[in-house]
Design a protein around this motif. Sequence first.
Motif, PDB file in Angstrom:
ATOM      1  N   TYR A 206       0.849  -1.189   0.000  1.00  0.00           N
ATOM      2  CA  TYR A 206       0.000   0.000   0.000  1.00  0.00           C
ATOM      3  C   TYR A 206       0.889   1.245   0.000  1.00  0.00           C
ATOM      4  O   TYR A 206       2.103   1.171   0.259  1.00  0.00           O
ATOM      5  N   ASP A 207       0.271   2.370  -0.289  1.00  0.00           N
ATOM      6  CA  ASP A 207       0.962   3.650  -0.382  1.00  0.00           C
ATOM      7  C   ASP A 207       0.965   4.290   1.006  1.00  0.00           C
ATOM      8  O   ASP A 207       0.014   4.989   1.377  1.00  0.00           O
ATOM      9  N   ARG A 208       2.013   4.054   1.781  1.00  0.00           N
ATOM     10  CA  ARG A 208       2.060   4.526   3.166  1.00  0.00           C
ATOM     11  C   ARG A 208       1.920   6.053   3.221  1.00  0.00           C
ATOM     12  O   ARG A 208       2.667   6.795   2.593  1.00  0.00           O
ATOM     13  N   ASP A 209       0.917   6.486   3.982  1.00  0.00           N
ATOM     14  CA  ASP A 209       0.630   7.912   4.189  1.00  0.00           C
ATOM     15  C   ASP A 209       0.279   8.649   2.902  1.00  0.00           C
ATOM     16  O   ASP A 209       0.223   9.881   2.877  1.00  0.00           O
ATOM     17  N   GLY A 210       0.052   7.905   1.807  1.00  0.00           N
ATOM     18  CA  GLY A 210      -0.251   8.546   0.535  1.00  0.00           C
ATOM     19  C   GLY A 210       0.934   9.275  -0.064  1.00  0.00           C
ATOM     20  O   GLY A 210       0.772  10.129  -0.951  1.00  0.00           O
ATOM     21  N   ALA A 211       2.145   8.902   0.370  1.00  0.00           N
ATOM     22  CA  ALA A 211       3.344   9.650  -0.030  1.00  0.00           C
ATOM     23  C   ALA A 211       3.593   9.590  -1.527  1.00  0.00           C
ATOM     24  O   ALA A 211       4.014  10.589  -2.138  1.00  0.00           O
ATOM     25  N   TRP A 212       3.360   8.420  -2.141  1.00  0.00           N
ATOM     26  CA  TRP A 212       3.626   8.299  -3.582  1.00  0.00           C
ATOM     27  C   TRP A 212       2.599   9.102  -4.370  1.00  0.00           C
ATOM     28  O   TRP A 212       2.960   9.839  -5.305  1.00  0.00           O
ATOM     29  N   ALA A 213       1.321   8.983  -3.997  1.00  0.00           N
ATOM     30  CA  ALA A 213       0.281   9.749  -4.692  1.00  0.00           C
ATOM     31  C   ALA A 213       0.558  11.241  -4.599  1.00  0.00           C
ATOM     32  O   ALA A 213       0.313  11.995  -5.552  1.00  0.00           O
ATOM     33  N   ALA A 214       1.090  11.691  -3.473  1.00  0.00           N
ATOM     34  CA  ALA A 214       1.358  13.114  -3.276  1.00  0.00           C
ATOM     35  C   ALA A 214       2.449  13.625  -4.208  1.00  0.00           C
ATOM     36  O   ALA A 214       2.534  14.831  -4.473  1.00  0.00           O
ATOM     37  N   GLN A 215       3.279  12.727  -4.725  1.00  0.00           N
ATOM     38  CA  GLN A 215       4.354  13.130  -5.638  1.00  0.00           C
ATOM     39  C   GLN A 215       3.867  13.288  -7.075  1.00  0.00           C
ATOM     40  O   GLN A 215       4.580  13.839  -7.915  1.00  0.00           O
ATOM     41  N   GLY A 216       2.671  12.787  -7.365  1.00  0.00           N
ATOM     42  CA  GLY A 216       2.166  12.826  -8.732  1.00  0.00           C
ATOM     43  C   GLY A 216       1.151  13.925  -8.949  1.00  0.00           C
ATOM     44  O   GLY A 216       0.788  14.674  -8.035  1.00  0.00           O
ATOM     45  N   SER A 217       0.681  14.022 -10.185  1.00  0.00           N
ATOM     46  CA  SER A 217      -0.345  14.992 -10.566  1.00  0.00           C
ATOM     47  C   SER A 217      -1.521  14.251 -11.191  1.00  0.00           C
ATOM     48  O   SER A 217      -1.322  13.304 -11.969  1.00  0.00           O
ATOM     49  N   CYS A 218      -2.712  14.680 -10.856  1.00  0.00           N
ATOM     50  CA  CYS A 218      -3.902  14.052 -11.434  1.00  0.00           C
ATOM     51  C   CYS A 218      -3.922  14.275 -12.944  1.00  0.00           C
ATOM     52  O   CYS A 218      -3.712  15.384 -13.433  1.00  0.00           O
ATOM     53  N   HIS A 219      -4.170  13.181 -13.674  1.00  0.00           N
ATOM     54  CA  HIS A 219      -4.275  13.244 -15.139  1.00  0.00           C
ATOM     55  C   HIS A 219      -5.755  13.405 -15.482  1.00  0.00           C
ATOM     56  O   HIS A 219      -6.550  12.472 -15.337  1.00  0.00           O
ATOM     57  N   ASP A 220      -6.133  14.586 -15.934  1.00  0.00           N
ATOM     58  CA  ASP A 220      -7.551  14.916 -16.091  1.00  0.00           C
ATOM     59  C   ASP A 220      -8.270  14.009 -17.083  1.00  0.00           C
ATOM     60  O   ASP A 220      -9.420  13.602 -16.850  1.00  0.00           O
ATOM     61  N   ALA A 221      -7.628  13.673 -18.176  1.00  0.00           N
ATOM     62  CA  ALA A 221      -8.285  12.825 -19.182  1.00  0.00           C
ATOM     63  C   ALA A 221      -8.520  11.428 -18.632  1.00  0.00           C
ATOM     64  O   ALA A 221      -9.579  10.820 -18.875  1.00  0.00           O
ATOM     65  N   LEU A 222      -7.555  10.912 -17.891  1.00  0.00           N
ATOM     66  CA  LEU A 222      -7.738   9.594 -17.288  1.00  0.00           C
ATOM     67  C   LEU A 222      -8.835   9.649 -16.233  1.00  0.00           C
ATOM     68  O   LEU A 222      -9.686   8.746 -16.165  1.00  0.00           O
ATOM     69  N   LEU A 223      -8.833  10.687 -15.414  1.00  0.00           N
ATOM     70  CA  LEU A 223      -9.879  10.798 -14.393  1.00  0.00           C
ATOM     71  C   LEU A 223     -11.258  10.812 -15.043  1.00  0.00           C
ATOM     72  O   LEU A 223     -12.183  10.128 -14.581  1.00  0.00           O
ATOM     73  N   THR A 224     -11.414  11.576 -16.114  1.00  0.00           N
ATOM     74  CA  THR A 224     -12.703  11.620 -16.814  1.00  0.00           C
ATOM     75  C   THR A 224     -13.096  10.236 -17.325  1.00  0.00           C
ATOM     76  O   THR A 224     -14.252   9.817 -17.206  1.00  0.00           O
ATOM     77  N   ALA A 225     -12.131   9.521 -17.890  1.00  0.00           N
ATOM     78  CA  ALA A 225     -12.409   8.176 -18.408  1.00  0.00           C
ATOM     79  C   ALA A 225     -12.839   7.239 -17.284  1.00  0.00           C
ATOM     80  O   ALA A 225     -13.755   6.414 -17.463  1.00  0.00           O
ATOM     81  N   LEU A 226     -12.211   7.346 -16.128  1.00  0.00           N
ATOM     82  CA  LEU A 226     -12.570   6.489 -14.996  1.00  0.00           C
ATOM     83  C   LEU A 226     -13.951   6.856 -14.452  1.00  0.00           C
ATOM     84  O   LEU A 226     -14.752   5.971 -14.131  1.00  0.00           O
ATOM     85  N   LEU A 227     -14.224   8.142 -14.363  1.00  0.00           N
ATOM     86  CA  LEU A 227     -15.519   8.588 -13.837  1.00  0.00           C
ATOM     87  C   LEU A 227     -16.674   8.246 -14.771  1.00  0.00           C
ATOM     88  O   LEU A 227     -17.833   8.219 -14.345  1.00  0.00           O
ATOM     89  N   ASN A 228     -16.370   7.974 -16.031  1.00  0.00           N
ATOM     90  CA  ASN A 228     -17.423   7.608 -16.990  1.00  0.00           C
ATOM     91  C   ASN A 228     -17.903   6.171 -16.822  1.00  0.00           C
ATOM     92  O   ASN A 228     -18.806   5.738 -17.553  1.00  0.00           O
ATOM     93  N   GLU A 229     -17.324   5.425 -15.898  1.00  0.00           N
ATOM     94  CA  GLU A 229     -17.812   4.080 -15.612  1.00  0.00           C
ATOM     95  C   GLU A 229     -19.302   4.141 -15.246  1.00  0.00           C
ATOM     96  O   GLU A 229     -19.700   4.858 -14.317  1.00  0.00           O
ATOM     97  N   PRO A 230     -20.170   3.406 -15.965  1.00  0.00           N
ATOM     98  CA  PRO A 230     -21.610   3.485 -15.704  1.00  0.00           C
ATOM     99  C   PRO A 230     -22.015   3.135 -14.281  1.00  0.00           C
ATOM    100  O   PRO A 230     -23.043   3.631 -13.792  1.00  0.00           O
ATOM    101  N   TRP A 231     -21.247   2.288 -13.613  1.00  0.00           N
ATOM    102  CA  TRP A 231     -21.617   1.893 -12.247  1.00  0.00           C
ATOM    103  C   TRP A 231     -21.761   3.100 -11.335  1.00  0.00           C
ATOM    104  O   TRP A 231     -22.643   3.137 -10.472  1.00  0.00           O
ATOM    105  N   PHE A 232     -20.922   4.121 -11.526  1.00  0.00           N
ATOM    106  CA  PHE A 232     -20.984   5.290 -10.638  1.00  0.00           C
ATOM    107  C   PHE A 232     -22.313   6.021 -10.747  1.00  0.00           C
ATOM    108  O   PHE A 232     -22.760   6.650  -9.789  1.00  0.00           O
ATOM    109  N   ALA A 233     -22.941   5.965 -11.915  1.00  0.00           N
ATOM    110  CA  ALA A 233     -24.206   6.670 -12.123  1.00  0.00           C
ATOM    111  C   ALA A 233     -25.410   5.892 -11.622  1.00  0.00           C
ATOM    112  O   ALA A 233     -26.523   6.437 -11.583  1.00  0.00           O
ATOM    113  N   MET A 234     -25.220   4.632 -11.237  1.00  0.00           N
ATOM    114  CA  MET A 234     -26.322   3.829 -10.739  1.00  0.00           C
ATOM    115  C   MET A 234     -26.813   4.365  -9.396  1.00  0.00           C
ATOM    116  O   MET A 234     -26.021   4.851  -8.581  1.00  0.00           O
ATOM    117  N   SER A 235     -28.104   4.268  -9.173  1.00  0.00           N
ATOM    118  CA  SER A 235     -28.671   4.672  -7.882  1.00  0.00           C
ATOM    119  C   SER A 235     -28.569   3.528  -6.890  1.00  0.00           C
ATOM    120  O   SER A 235     -28.633   2.354  -7.274  1.00  0.00           O
TER     121      SER A 235
END
Length: 369
Positions: A206-235
């Motif tokens: 696992y990423d202890r304390d989120g240290a590795w994630a903190a070194q990176g930058s969010c990739h907007d196009a990838l985030l959009t692609a992930l958020l487009n998963e239909p499951w998230f829109a289900m009630s």
Amino acid sequence: MAPHRATEPYIGLMSGTSTDGVDGVLADLAGGSIRLLARASRALPDELRRELLALNTPGPDELARAANAANALTDCYADVVHDLLACAKLPASAVRAIGAHGQTVRHAPESGYTLQINAPARLAERTGIAVVADFRSRDVAAGGQGAPLVPAFHAACFGCGTGRAVLNLGGIANLTVLDDPVRGFDTGPANMLMDAWIQRHQGLAYDRDGAWAAQGSCHDALLTALLNEPWFAMSPPKSTGRDLFSLAWLDDRINRLPCSKPLPAVDVQATLLRLSVDTIASAVRQHAPGAQEILACGGGVRNPVFMNALARALPCRLSSTDACGVPAQDVEALAFAWLAQAHLQGHAACLPAVTGARHATIAGCLYPA
């Protein structure tokens, strides 16, 4: 001389979708109160952890491998039980029952089944204590999701009508809205994809304390692609797991991006953290608009980068269940101790407003000592 206080000791065991280890608690649940007597944890052996993860996808000789993995996991459970008894200086005969959920390897309520690797008869034999297990199946048989299992416990522990919601940050995130009726559902990944990604690229669990994630930058196009998963829109009611949110799912979305060069792995990690934060915050805004406080529990609470990002994204105050006197790391194990008691008392703890079942059901099956 003070009157003798009756006790009802129960043990709860949990090895969640993060597959990092077994958490156990021994708690006195007499009179509707919750008094923690002991806690213990053991890491899963690396070979067993790899096998449990592998069993989430089809492979050769699955029946024998699953049975062997169930026995090995149950032996870890038994070791934690013995640790708890030694810590509390209690004999096994004093404990009413163990609640042992097992390790979910397939979850397909839409097809009428859910599968948790476990060997409860072996656990009863090794510990000399009655075991309650197989908590999801009856609810699924009644047309429900069989998950999440913990909202009834959250209501008993933290109260209804309090302006609170409870957020469990395990491998999957699930939210309990403490209204009347109590509602609860999975929101999507919490730590699961981040854990899998850092395991692949850095060989860490696992990423202890989120240290590795903190070194990176969010990739907007990838985030959009992930958020487009239909499951998230289900009630709700809805639940999920590795059947959907796997590395294969992630790889597919990455491979579809019109990128001229590979994404830096650290940026993917930062994007996965943002995915968890955004989907949780969206679920709170949509389904708990009246919440004044979110009480967080589970392993994600120990990740300050994750928690700080959540605090900024949520529309209300975020705190840990520690603030209510319930250690965040113990909440799920306590829930299974409570569910074992509910089973023995004939109390229906699977709630239709949570799972979508046709009626409330008593969770679990009993394996006597």
